[in-house]
Design a protein around this motif. Structure first.
Motif, PDB file in Angstrom:
ATOM      1  N   GLY A 146       3.027   3.873   5.791  1.00  0.00           N
ATOM      2  CA  GLY A 146       4.124   3.478   4.927  1.00  0.00           C
ATOM      3  C   GLY A 146       4.102   4.289   3.645  1.00  0.00           C
ATOM      4  O   GLY A 146       3.030   4.612   3.116  1.00  0.00           O
ATOM      5  N   ARG A 185       2.729  -3.294   1.719  1.00  0.00           N
ATOM      6  CA  ARG A 185       2.344  -4.008   2.941  1.00  0.00           C
ATOM      7  C   ARG A 185       1.622  -5.305   2.609  1.00  0.00           C
ATOM      8  O   ARG A 185       1.842  -6.332   3.261  1.00  0.00           O
ATOM      9  CB  ARG A 185       1.456  -3.103   3.787  1.00  0.00           C
ATOM     10  N   SER A 188      -0.604   0.919   8.983  1.00  0.00           N
ATOM     11  CA  SER A 188      -0.823   0.425   7.627  1.00  0.00           C
ATOM     12  C   SER A 188      -0.957   1.546   6.612  1.00  0.00           C
ATOM     13  O   SER A 188      -0.766   1.331   5.417  1.00  0.00           O
ATOM     14  CB  SER A 188      -2.070  -0.465   7.591  1.00  0.00           C
ATOM     15  N   TYR A 189      -1.288   2.759   7.084  1.00  0.00           N
ATOM     16  CA  TYR A 189      -1.449   3.888   6.169  1.00  0.00           C
ATOM     17  C   TYR A 189      -0.289   4.878   6.255  1.00  0.00           C
ATOM     18  O   TYR A 189      -0.313   5.915   5.606  1.00  0.00           O
ATOM     19  CB  TYR A 189      -2.773   4.610   6.447  1.00  0.00           C
ATOM     20  N   ALA A 196       4.070  -8.136   1.704  1.00  0.00           N
ATOM     21  CA  ALA A 196       4.956  -8.609   2.773  1.00  0.00           C
ATOM     22  C   ALA A 196       4.223  -9.584   3.677  1.00  0.00           C
ATOM     23  O   ALA A 196       3.044  -9.420   3.979  1.00  0.00           O
ATOM     24  CB  ALA A 196       5.466  -7.422   3.585  1.00  0.00           C
ATOM     25  N   ASP A 255       3.698  -5.460  13.474  1.00  0.00           N
ATOM     26  CA  ASP A 255       2.478  -4.815  12.991  1.00  0.00           C
ATOM     27  C   ASP A 255       1.656  -5.709  12.074  1.00  0.00           C
ATOM     28  O   ASP A 255       0.457  -5.529  11.938  1.00  0.00           O
ATOM     29  CB  ASP A 255       2.847  -3.522  12.248  1.00  0.00           C
ATOM     30  N   LYS A 256       2.287  -6.682  11.429  1.00  0.00           N
ATOM     31  CA  LYS A 256       1.571  -7.633  10.577  1.00  0.00           C
ATOM     32  C   LYS A 256       2.320  -8.953  10.603  1.00  0.00           C
ATOM     33  O   LYS A 256       3.548  -8.981  10.488  1.00  0.00           O
ATOM     34  CB  LYS A 256       1.475  -7.130   9.134  1.00  0.00           C
ATOM     35  N   GLN A 306       9.797  -0.797   8.974  1.00  0.00           N
ATOM     36  CA  GLN A 306       9.567   0.610   8.670  1.00  0.00           C
ATOM     37  C   GLN A 306       9.543   1.461   9.924  1.00  0.00           C
ATOM     38  O   GLN A 306       9.352   0.962  11.033  1.00  0.00           O
ATOM     39  CB  GLN A 306       8.266   0.783   7.884  1.00  0.00           C
ATOM     40  N   THR A 347       9.864  -9.393   4.229  1.00  0.00           N
ATOM     41  CA  THR A 347       9.536  -8.689   5.475  1.00  0.00           C
ATOM     42  C   THR A 347       9.839  -7.215   5.289  1.00  0.00           C
ATOM     43  O   THR A 347      10.876  -6.847   4.709  1.00  0.00           O
ATOM     44  CB  THR A 347      10.363  -9.241   6.657  1.00  0.00           C
ATOM     45  N   ILE A 348       8.959  -6.352   5.773  1.00  0.00           N
ATOM     46  CA  ILE A 348       9.191  -4.910   5.735  1.00  0.00           C
ATOM     47  C   ILE A 348       9.466  -4.423   7.152  1.00  0.00           C
ATOM     48  O   ILE A 348       8.739  -4.759   8.091  1.00  0.00           O
ATOM     49  CB  ILE A 348       7.997  -4.153   5.133  1.00  0.00           C
ATOM     50  N   VAL A 402       5.470  -7.408   8.870  1.00  0.00           N
ATOM     51  CA  VAL A 402       5.798  -5.978   8.906  1.00  0.00           C
ATOM     52  C   VAL A 402       6.165  -5.610  10.341  1.00  0.00           C
ATOM     53  O   VAL A 402       5.400  -5.872  11.277  1.00  0.00           O
ATOM     54  CB  VAL A 402       4.627  -5.100   8.425  1.00  0.00           C
ATOM     55  N   ILE A 418      -0.278   0.839  -0.794  1.00  0.00           N
ATOM     56  CA  ILE A 418      -0.586  -0.115   0.258  1.00  0.00           C
ATOM     57  C   ILE A 418      -0.203  -1.532  -0.163  1.00  0.00           C
ATOM     58  O   ILE A 418      -0.099  -2.442   0.664  1.00  0.00           O
ATOM     59  CB  ILE A 418      -2.090  -0.049   0.599  1.00  0.00           C
TER      60      ILE A 418
END
Length: 326
Positions: A184, A191, A181-182, A194, A215-216, A35, A32-33, A197, A188
């Protein structure tokens, strides 16, 4: 030369159910990220979560909890003695369950075999590396997909073998107006690897309130956004679910209103003097507030319960009666 070909039939693959550290935000055995921009509360959020896990208490918006568990926390930005330990203490963490791999002789990387060794030795269910960029290794270009992919492949395999959740905390770039998504840092492929996110940020009109937005989510429906407060006077407080989106969070627009915050406002209005507990419960029912949310709001405000005669009363601190806690 005969080609070394081996095929796997999906009929031979045993389906497995995804297990969760915190459904639907953090899966076990996966990466898991988390951010956000610097200073938005990413580390504080994770440490508050670790405190709940080490005490065996429910995570936000969950009614049940697992047994107390150990976590491994690695940081390249904050001092253990002057920053991390005091924060864990302030959250009431069981610090005997928070472990750190000693990097004094050799710096840790995402490919380091010590990660898996530490998980197996301690039984930790969570590893946190903060920030992600510091643990890639000095010879890795974070913008090159061909260098990032094998590192993440090994990390994901380690997480799957051990069943440990891996959290990578990452900073975002300064490109305004871009999708999360852009924003981080680096490739890419971070993402892409993971399974979940999360983005942490704040809104312009409520600087003390932070929001964690999903986010994801590759393994479950995206979860509701979670709010928490970082106030210089009252410190850290969980504030419950809200409707803030990732796009609002990145632009700083919108407002935050959660049921916890709604109940806090109701308690401030109701408890101008000691009030029978049944009246408080009635007001919570009118607002469709659960018992768990009511108790969180009570804790956040420092509301005191005391018995007078045969009845229990709730009052705000400083109203001059002897403190009696239920």
């Amino acid at each position: 030369m005969k080609q070394d070909l081996k095929l796997i039939s999906m009929s031979d693959v045993q389906a497995e159910e995804v297990k969760w550290l915190w459904y639907p935000y953090i899966p076990l055995g996966k990466v898991t990220i988390i951010q956000g921009d610097p200073g938005e509360g990413k580390t504080t959020f994770v440490l508050a979560m670790i405190a709940l896990l080490t005490r065996g208490e429910p995570l936000p918006e969950r009614d049940t909890a697992a047994e107390p568990m150990s976590a491994i926390y690695q940081t390249a930005e904050d001092g253990l003695a002057d920053t991390i330990r005091p924060r864990l203490d302030s959250f009431g963490a069981d610090c005997s369950r928070v472990l750190v791999i000693d990097e004094s002789r050799k710096e840790l990387t995402l490919s380091d075999e010590r990660l898996e060794a530490a998980v197996r030795e301690t039984g930790a269910r969570l590893i946190v590396l903060d920030p992600l960029q510091a643990y890639l290794g000095s010879d890795v270009d974070m913008h090159r997909a061909n260098e990032i992919r094998p590192i993440f492949k090994r990390l994901c395999a380690m997480a799957e073998r051990t069943g440990c959740a891996v959290i990578l905390i990452g900073h975002m770039n300064k490109m305004q107006g871009q999708k999360a998504s852009y924003r981080g840092l680096g490739s890419i492929d971070f993402r892409a690897a993971a399974r979940s996110v999360l983005v942490v940020g704040r809104l312009k009109d409520e600087p003390h309130i932070r929001v964690v937005a999903h986010d994801k989510s590759s393994l479950a429906p995206e979860g509701a956004s979670i709010a928490f407060e970082l106030d210089p006077d009252t410190g850290f407080q969980w504030k419950g679910c809200c409707d803030t989106t990732v796009e609002q969070l990145l632009s700083g627009s919108g407002t935050v209103q959660t049921k916890t915050m709604l109940m806090e406002d109701a308690l401030r209005e109701l408890l101008t003097q000691p009030t029978p507990a049944e009246e408080v419960q009635k007001r919570a029912s009118e607002l469709d507030i659960s018992q768990r949310t009511l108790m969180i709001a009570k804790k956040n405000l420092g509301v005191i319960s005391e018995k007078q005669g045969e009845r229990w009363y709730w009052r705000m601190p400083g109203q001059g009666c002897k403190d009696v806690t239920v």
